[in-house]
Design an enzyme around this catalytic site. Structure first.
Site, short mmCIF file in Angstrom:
data_model
loop_
_atom_site.label_atom_id
_atom_site.label_comp_id
_atom_site.label_asym_id
_atom_site.label_seq_id
_atom_site.Cartn_x
_atom_site.Cartn_y
_atom_site.Cartn_z
N ASP A 171 46.82 -2.74 -35.67
CA ASP A 171 47.71 -2.86 -36.83
C ASP A 171 47.76 -1.55 -37.60
O ASP A 171 46.85 -0.72 -37.46
CB ASP A 171 47.18 -3.94 -37.78
CG ASP A 171 47.63 -5.34 -37.39
OD1 ASP A 171 48.24 -5.49 -36.31
OD2 ASP A 171 47.35 -6.26 -38.16
N MET A 172 48.76 -1.38 -38.44
CA MET A 172 48.76 -0.25 -39.36
C MET A 172 48.72 -0.81 -40.78
O MET A 172 49.51 -1.69 -41.12
CB MET A 172 50.02 0.62 -39.17
CG MET A 172 49.98 1.89 -39.96
SD MET A 172 48.55 2.94 -39.56
CE MET A 172 49.15 3.89 -38.18
N GLN B 273 55.02 2.07 -38.87
CA GLN B 273 55.85 1.44 -39.90
C GLN B 273 57.14 2.25 -40.14
O GLN B 273 57.08 3.40 -40.58
CB GLN B 273 55.05 1.33 -41.20
CG GLN B 273 53.80 0.47 -41.05
CD GLN B 273 52.77 0.71 -42.14
OE1 GLN B 273 52.63 1.82 -42.64
NE2 GLN B 273 52.04 -0.33 -42.49
N ARG C 243 54.17 -0.53 -31.26
CA ARG C 243 54.90 -1.64 -31.89
C ARG C 243 55.52 -1.12 -33.19
O ARG C 243 54.80 -0.68 -34.09
CB ARG C 243 53.96 -2.80 -32.20
CG ARG C 243 54.65 -3.88 -33.03
CD ARG C 243 53.79 -5.13 -33.14
NE ARG C 243 52.61 -4.92 -33.92
CZ ARG C 243 51.54 -5.73 -33.90
NH1 ARG C 243 51.50 -6.77 -33.12
NH2 ARG C 243 50.51 -5.49 -34.68
N GLY D 143 57.12 -2.51 -41.95
CA GLY D 143 56.01 -2.15 -42.84
C GLY D 143 55.87 -3.20 -43.92
O GLY D 143 56.82 -3.49 -44.64
N ALA D 144 54.66 -3.78 -44.01
CA ALA D 144 54.44 -4.88 -44.95
C ALA D 144 54.11 -4.38 -46.36
O ALA D 144 54.29 -5.10 -47.33
CB ALA D 144 53.30 -5.75 -44.43
N HIS E 66 61.88 -9.92 -37.08
CA HIS E 66 62.59 -11.21 -37.00
C HIS E 66 64.05 -11.01 -37.38
O HIS E 66 64.77 -11.97 -37.64
CB HIS E 66 61.97 -12.21 -37.98
CG HIS E 66 60.49 -12.29 -37.92
ND1 HIS E 66 59.67 -11.48 -38.68
CD2 HIS E 66 59.68 -13.06 -37.16
CE1 HIS E 66 58.41 -11.77 -38.41
NE2 HIS E 66 58.38 -12.70 -37.49
N ARG F 6 48.45 -10.89 -48.19
CA ARG F 6 49.79 -10.44 -47.81
C ARG F 6 50.69 -10.34 -49.04
O ARG F 6 51.53 -9.46 -49.14
CB ARG F 6 50.42 -11.40 -46.79
CG ARG F 6 49.72 -11.41 -45.46
CD ARG F 6 50.04 -10.15 -44.69
NE ARG F 6 49.13 -9.98 -43.56
CZ ARG F 6 48.75 -8.81 -43.08
NH1 ARG F 6 49.16 -7.71 -43.61
NH2 ARG F 6 47.96 -8.75 -42.05
N GLU G 11 49.96 -7.17 -50.84
CA GLU G 11 50.51 -5.99 -50.17
C GLU G 11 51.98 -5.79 -50.54
O GLU G 11 52.45 -4.68 -50.66
CB GLU G 11 50.40 -6.15 -48.65
CG GLU G 11 49.00 -5.92 -48.13
CD GLU G 11 48.84 -6.45 -46.71
OE1 GLU G 11 47.72 -6.35 -46.20
OE2 GLU G 11 49.81 -6.97 -46.13
C1 FAD Z 1 53.99 -9.13 -34.58
C2 FAD Z 1 54.02 -8.47 -35.93
C3 FAD Z 1 53.05 -7.55 -36.26
C4 FAD Z 1 53.08 -6.89 -37.49
N1 FAD Z 1 52.14 -5.95 -37.76
C5 FAD Z 1 52.23 -5.23 -38.90
C6 FAD Z 1 51.35 -4.14 -39.16
O1 FAD Z 1 50.45 -3.84 -38.38
N2 FAD Z 1 51.51 -3.45 -40.32
C7 FAD Z 1 52.50 -3.75 -41.23
O2 FAD Z 1 52.61 -3.06 -42.25
N3 FAD Z 1 53.34 -4.78 -41.01
C8 FAD Z 1 53.24 -5.53 -39.88
N4 FAD Z 1 54.12 -6.57 -39.65
C9 FAD Z 1 55.03 -7.01 -40.74
C10 FAD Z 1 56.33 -6.20 -40.76
O3 FAD Z 1 56.07 -4.89 -41.21
C11 FAD Z 1 57.38 -6.84 -41.70
O4 FAD Z 1 56.88 -6.88 -43.02
C12 FAD Z 1 57.80 -8.25 -41.34
O5 FAD Z 1 57.87 -8.41 -39.94
C13 FAD Z 1 59.19 -8.57 -41.95
O6 FAD Z 1 60.17 -7.68 -41.47
P1 FAD Z 1 61.32 -8.07 -40.40
O7 FAD Z 1 61.52 -6.90 -39.53
O8 FAD Z 1 60.97 -9.34 -39.72
O9 FAD Z 1 62.67 -8.19 -41.19
P2 FAD Z 1 63.15 -8.85 -42.53
O10 FAD Z 1 64.51 -8.32 -42.73
O11 FAD Z 1 62.14 -8.65 -43.60
O12 FAD Z 1 63.23 -10.39 -42.17
C14 FAD Z 1 64.17 -10.95 -41.25
C15 FAD Z 1 64.16 -12.45 -41.43
O13 FAD Z 1 62.89 -13.00 -41.11
C16 FAD Z 1 62.34 -13.72 -42.23
N5 FAD Z 1 60.91 -13.41 -42.32
C17 FAD Z 1 60.33 -12.21 -42.08
N6 FAD Z 1 58.99 -12.27 -42.22
C18 FAD Z 1 58.71 -13.55 -42.55
C19 FAD Z 1 57.49 -14.27 -42.84
N7 FAD Z 1 56.29 -13.66 -42.82
N8 FAD Z 1 57.59 -15.60 -43.15
C20 FAD Z 1 58.79 -16.24 -43.18
N9 FAD Z 1 59.98 -15.60 -42.92
C21 FAD Z 1 59.95 -14.29 -42.62
C22 FAD Z 1 63.09 -13.20 -43.45
O14 FAD Z 1 63.16 -14.15 -44.46
C23 FAD Z 1 64.46 -12.87 -42.88
O15 FAD Z 1 65.27 -14.03 -42.82
C24 FAD Z 1 54.11 -7.22 -38.43
C25 FAD Z 1 55.10 -8.14 -38.08
C26 FAD Z 1 55.06 -8.76 -36.86
C27 FAD Z 1 56.14 -9.75 -36.51
#
Ligand code: FAD
Length: 181
Positions: A3-4, A32, A53, A57-58, A101, A163, A166
């Site tokens: 993870d980052m 990210q 991957r 970015g969270a 997503h 989360r 963050e």
């Molecule tokens: C497998 C995986 C590993 C990850 N690892 C890291 C990491 O190492 N470091 C890091 O900083 N971030 C990580 N993330 C989180 C990532 O950075 C995003 O914050 C998160 O995936 C939301 O962005 P999105 O690209 O899905 O798009 P968005 O535009 O944010 O979301 C698209 C759609 O999905 C829905 N959605 C997105 N996330 C969620 C949720 N948690 N619950 C419910 N609905 C949601 C939204 O409501 C929207 O409808 C990871 C995510 C995934 C899927």
């Protein structure tokens, strides 16, 4: 897959990845897309033929080091995805993973991969279990590789709350998924 986390941990995290990689450990790294520095970090990973991957970015870092507006983050995600799916990356043995997503991005990534000659099992989409399931089914039915993550354990509340710390936007997502159930 490493993870980052926070911005100030990136150099140490990448150093760990490189050390493990050089020792022959099958290791991959999350980057990210919201960070300005990621393009350079990604270039290095592509040159190494690594597995990356890409996520948006969270965390919510300041605008001195990161894009803060959603359209800008999405545009950079797509730009970096283009590099990950380039012919050069393919030739270097690089393995792209897209942790998102976001349907529009996923569709564009699929089109880009087809255009550049990547087979549908030559890269991977990754999502959280239960999030945007229609998209998960759509990608699976179209023949893409899809991996789902399911965080579990006794400390689920502490995990969820971390989360939120963050990125406050996660509070909305947490409440939304609670209400849906
Ligand atoms: C497998 C995986 C590993 C990850 N690892 C890291 C990491 O190492 N470091 C890091 O900083 N971030 C990580 N993330 C989180 C990532 O950075 C995003 O914050 C998160 O995936 C939301 O962005 P999105 O690209 O899905 O798009 P968005 O535009 O944010 O979301 C698209 C759609 O999905 C829905 N959605 C997105 N996330 C969620 C949720 N948690 N619950 C419910 N609905 C949601 C939204 O409501 C929207 O409808 C990871 C995510 C995934 C899927």
């Amino acid at each position: 897959m490493i993870d980052m986390e926070d911005f100030d941990m990136i150099d140490d995290t990448l150093a760990l990845h490189h050390r493990l990689c050089d020792a022959g450990v099958p290791v991959a790294q999350t980057l990210q897309a919201r960070l300005f520095r990621t393009e350079t970090d990604l270039d290095g990973m592509i040159a190494r033929g690594a597995m990356v991957r890409l996520v948006k970015g969270a965390m919510a870092p300041p605008d001195t080091v990161a894009f803060t507006k959603r359209p800008d983050i999405d545009a950079n995600y797509l730009k970096l995805a283009g590099k990950m799916l380039s012919v050069d990356a393919h030739q270097n043995g690089f393995f792209p993973v897209f942790g998102t997503h976001h349907r529009d991005l996923a569709m564009r990534i699929g089109a880009l991969a087809d255009q550049n000659g990547w087979s549908r099992d030559g890269f991977e989409f990754e999502m959280l279990y239960g999030v945007n399931q229609p998209l998960q089914r759509e990608l699976r039915d179209a023949g893409y590789r899809l991996r789902l993550y399911a965080p579990f354990g006794h400390d689920w509340w502490a995990y969820a709350w971390r989360r939120v710390g963050e990125n406050p936007r996660n509070l909305g997502l947490l409440l939304q998924s609670g209400l849906k159930r």
